[in-house]
Scaffold this motif. Structure first.
Motif: not given
Length: 838
Positions: A21, A401, A553, A556-557, A561, A564-565, A591
């Motif tokens: 990530e 989710s 966020k 994560n998926k 995403n 998004s971070d 993150s």
């Protein structure tokens, strides 16, 4: 102490994906600040557009190019760097530096490798040579054989019997092992295994499935001083990749003797290999006999090192960045909020942290969801609590989710289906285990079926029993308190008891926050990272009057995403620049937005309505920034008149579509009284489709055909005025024979906002922050925006996908399935696109 290094090259990791990530970017961001304070020039080689340091570093110190040997050589020779490191770039960066070292390029240019001993660097990513070196020093590793064809493989199997573990030597991609239980499995997969090796050879060893899998994260300085930061215990035994296992830290079932044993072996490994800085070692341990084997040695930041840092509060990246410069650990200097002895004391935890993996199977149901030795998770979340029960349940809640804080049920499964799931774990392993407990499977039954340590079933049984008590004692004060102490959220209680969440919250007068810090309260520190508890002492108070709360966020998926971070991190950075105290609520340990230097305060809690309201009650923020895809939370928080809610990234549900075909677009900044055109954007798909969902390459400017810019800008402005959309807005066009038609008007997507940042040199997230908080100088922005399409170069962003890593090949490359992206710059579109392929 004087530092001799003046220029350092960070070799980046490239696009994120399965098993990676933002953890490397997070560590690099912290090192960048330390090195800047020490007067070191830092250069970066990377093409990951979602890297925060790529955005925050001086443009002339960033080389946006593929991470390979030729490009690294170019940076070395152009900038005359003193040192190079792969510590923040993972496996790919390490391979680049290995080749530079082997080819003599580093020696020719007097470049030091920091973090690793140049004489030992070739041992990494070579299982055979690393095991040989460790065995020379009496460090236990599994016995192995090397084979180069199927006949040799079969002969070895006759000697060691099943189960066996097979790894490709010198793997083409990320090194992972495969476990086989019988000859049929070997026959089916043999060709694939040999193909994964550049040399066509594989390493075979007797598998140790069923052993405990334990990790350590340690530090070592130039004087040989060593310290273990944390132990990490996988819930699953060996046989499930650690990235795909629930992990408890610190370890919960090991004896002190066993902890000291793996600690000593970790330290010896670092001495033998000459590692400076951080090192993650993974072990297989037979708890009954104390037999122990080294499975993996990783001398760089990864998800495990980041988990150790988040769970202990120890500033691993800040300390490592100084150890890499040959500072003894006694000379390491930390920010004032840390105690002066923090860096030299082994962390002590007064809380438990549990990591829960996140998988992409919701979006890719055709992928094999069975867990094994190959990483399939796309990320993780954590729960932190005073007890294992609270930490585990918070982690489970964070992993779901559902925005309503409700856990899934599998009560419809037959007994045979349930047993199959227990024996062959998948991504729904945790709810399956709870389902089995609710059906009165005993701890012994579950241990026999799963080989998971009995302790973890006792923890789960405790949660299950508490849930039963809570169900039977609706609205009872004792049940209410028990629920919170066990990690149940207000949203869960609201659902179980059918009571409005505000009524529940009025009862919740005893919630407190505890600091995540590495001395367990022995020394006064102000690390400002907190988790919720239910005790007498509260360690978190309002940070200030001018505060902005940013909701992260979380899980994560696949999809945008990781972008998004990046967006969340930039929100924090830009808010700080205009004078706000910044607070973040997030639970994703990887993150970058949770890096200690990124914000003034961090809350590591489930991103659910009750937790958000609790933080708002404590911090009383002037603004609350919430991602636009959190529709349930937007709806619920909008009911509170006292909350000044800002939706960033914007809500894509505000888009207006007239069709799905797109050729190009105009990006505009729209305020209450002005519309400022910024740039054209082109789109491209792998198969030439003009369907907007399948166009996975974006480039600025469009430049493919001559456009009547003035006429199209006017059309775009008219289209925007007809819609109630502000901020960054994209108007999309489609060429229908001789006509150019508007296909849609939408808020600019996260990924394309990042592209616009990179292509214009303007931080548009900062512009949106200033616009939302009343700090925008519109005349200044108008002067900064270049004349539309006046750029002399093209910036191209290309989405990357996880299909190969997950073994699925029939999917179209859809934007919603991307796992990362690559960035490139060239004087023509073709030149920029070709660079992506190198």
């Amino acid at each position: 102490m004087e530092n001799k290094l003046k220029k350092i090259l960070i070799v980046g990791a490239g696009p994120s994906g399965i098993g990676q990530e933002c953890e490397l970017d997070s560590a690099a961001f912290q090192a960048l600040h330390v090195w800047k304070r020490l007067g070191i020039e830092t250069f970066l080689l990377d093409n990951n557009p979602y890297s925060v340091i790529l955005q925050e570093m001086n443009a002339d110190h960033v080389y946006i190019k593929p991470v390979n040997t030729d490009n690294a050589k170019h940076v070395i020779e152009s900038e005359h760097v003193d040192a190079i490191t792969s510590v923040f770039g993972g496996v790919n960066a390490l391979k680049v530096i290995q080749r530079l070292n082997k080819n003599g390029i580093l020696e020719e240019n007097n470049v030091d490798i920091i973090g690793l001993n140049k004489d030992n660097i070739d041992l990494f990513n070579n299982e055979n040579r690393l095991n040989q070196r460790l065995k020379e020093y009496g460090i236990p590793t599994p016995d192995y054989y090397i084979v180069s064809n199927f006949d040799e493989l079969r002969n070895v199997i006759d000697k060691i019997s099943f189960p066996i573990s097979v790894r490709p030597l010198d793997p083409k991609t990320r090194q992972q092992r495969s476990i086989f239980q019988n000859m049929e499995q070997v026959t089916n997969e043999a060709d694939n295994i040999f193909d994964e090796s550049k040399s066509g050879k594989c390493l075979i060893e007797r598998e140790i499935v069923g052993y405990k899998e334990i990790g350590t994260v340690s530090l070592r300085d130039t004087m040989g001083t060593k310290m273990m930061i944390s132990s990490l215990e996988d819930m699953n035994p060996v046989g499930v990749n650690s990235n795909d296992s629930v992990v408890f830290t610190p370890s919960q079932t090991l004896s002190d003797t066993q902890i000291q044993m793996i600690r000593s072996i970790s330290f010896e490994i670092m001495d033998v290999l000459g590692i400076k800085g951080v090192c993650h070692v993974q072990f297989a341990l037979n708890a009954e006999t104390d037999d122990c084997f080294v499975l993996k040695v990783n001398p760089s930041f990864n998800m495990s090192t980041t988990l150790a840092a988040r769970s202990t509060g120890y500033p691993v990246a800040l300390v490592t960045s100084q150890l890499l410069l040959n500072y003894p650990i006694m000379k390491v200097k930390l920010p004032e909020r840390f105690h002066k002895f923090t860096s030299i004391l082994q962390p002590i935890s007064d809380h438990i942290t549990v990591k829960i993996p996140i998988w992409p199977f919701e979006q890719l149901p055709e992928a094999d969801a069975r867990l094994g030795t190959k990483t399939k998770s796309i990320g993780s979340v954590i729960g932190v609590g005073r007890s294992c029960e609270a930490a585990l349940l918070k982690g489970i809640r964070s992993s779901q989710s559902s925005p309503k804080d409700v856990l899934p049920s599998y009560s419809e499964l037959s007994e045979d289906e349930l047993i199959s799931q227990l024996i062959h774990p998948t991504d729904i392993q945790l709810p399956i285990l709870f389902e089995a407990l609710s059906r009165h499977y005993t701890v012994e039954d579950l241990h026999e079926l799963t080989k998971i340590d009995r302790f973890f079933f006792i923890v789960m049984a405790s949660i299950d029993q508490s849930r039963s008590y809570i169900l039977q004692h609706q609205n009872d004060p004792k049940a209410f308190r028990l629920a919170h102490e066990m990690g149940f959220g207000d949203g869960m209680l609201s659902s179980i008891w059918h009571i409005n969440i505000d009524k529940l919250r009025r009862k919740d007068s005893y919630k407190t926050y505890k600091m995540i810090e590495p001395t367990a309260g022995e020394f006064p520190e102000q690390i400002n990272s907190f988790y919720a508890s239910y005790e007498i002492d509260n360690e978190s108070n309002q940070i200030g009057n001018k505060t902005a709360l940013v909701i992260g966020k979380g899980r994560n998926k696949i999809g945008p995403n990781v972008a998004s971070d990046f967006y969340t991190s930039e929100l924090l950075i830009q808010l700080k620049k205009i004078g706000f105290n910044t607070v973040i609520l997030n639970n994703n340990p990887n993150s970058a937005s949770l890096a200690p230097m990124m914000s003034d305060k961090q809350y590591i809690e489930p991103i659910q309505l009750g937790e958000i309201l609790d933080v708002i009650q404590t911090e009383k923020p002037k603004y609350v920034f919430l991602p636009g895809n959190r529709h349930f939370l937007i709806r619920e928080l909008s009911k509170y008149a006292e909350i000044n809610l800002v939706i960033l990234p914007p809500n894509q549900k505000n888009a207006v579509w007239y069709g799905s075909h797109v050729d190009f677009a105009f990006d505009l900044l729209v305020t209450d009284d002005q519309i400022i055109p910024i740039s054209t954007v082109g789109f491209k798909s792998e198969d030439g489709s003009d369907d907007i969902n399948l166009q996975t390459d974006y480039y600025v400017p469009y430049g493919k055909d001559a456009l009547n810019i003035d006429s199209l800008v006017q059309k775009a402005k008219v289209a925007v005025k007809n819609q109630n959309i502000h901020g960054l807005v994209q108007v999309l066009f489609y060429k229908d024979q001789d006509q150019i038609k508007i296909t849609g008007v939408r808020p600019l997507r996260i990924t394309e906002t990042v592209l616009l940042n990179m292509s214009t040199g303007i931080n548009w997230i900062g512009v949106l922050v200033r616009m939302a908080t009343g700090h925008l100088n519109i005349e200044k922005i108008k002067k900064e925006v270049p004349k539309i399409d006046s750029s002399t170069h093209f910036t191209v962003m290309q989405a990357s996908f996880p299909f190969k890593q997950l073994g699925v090949y029939d999917y179209k490359k859809d934007r919603s399935l991307e796992s990362g992206a690559k960035l490139s710059i060239g004087y023509t579109i073709n030149e920029a696109t070709k660079k992506l392929l190198k």
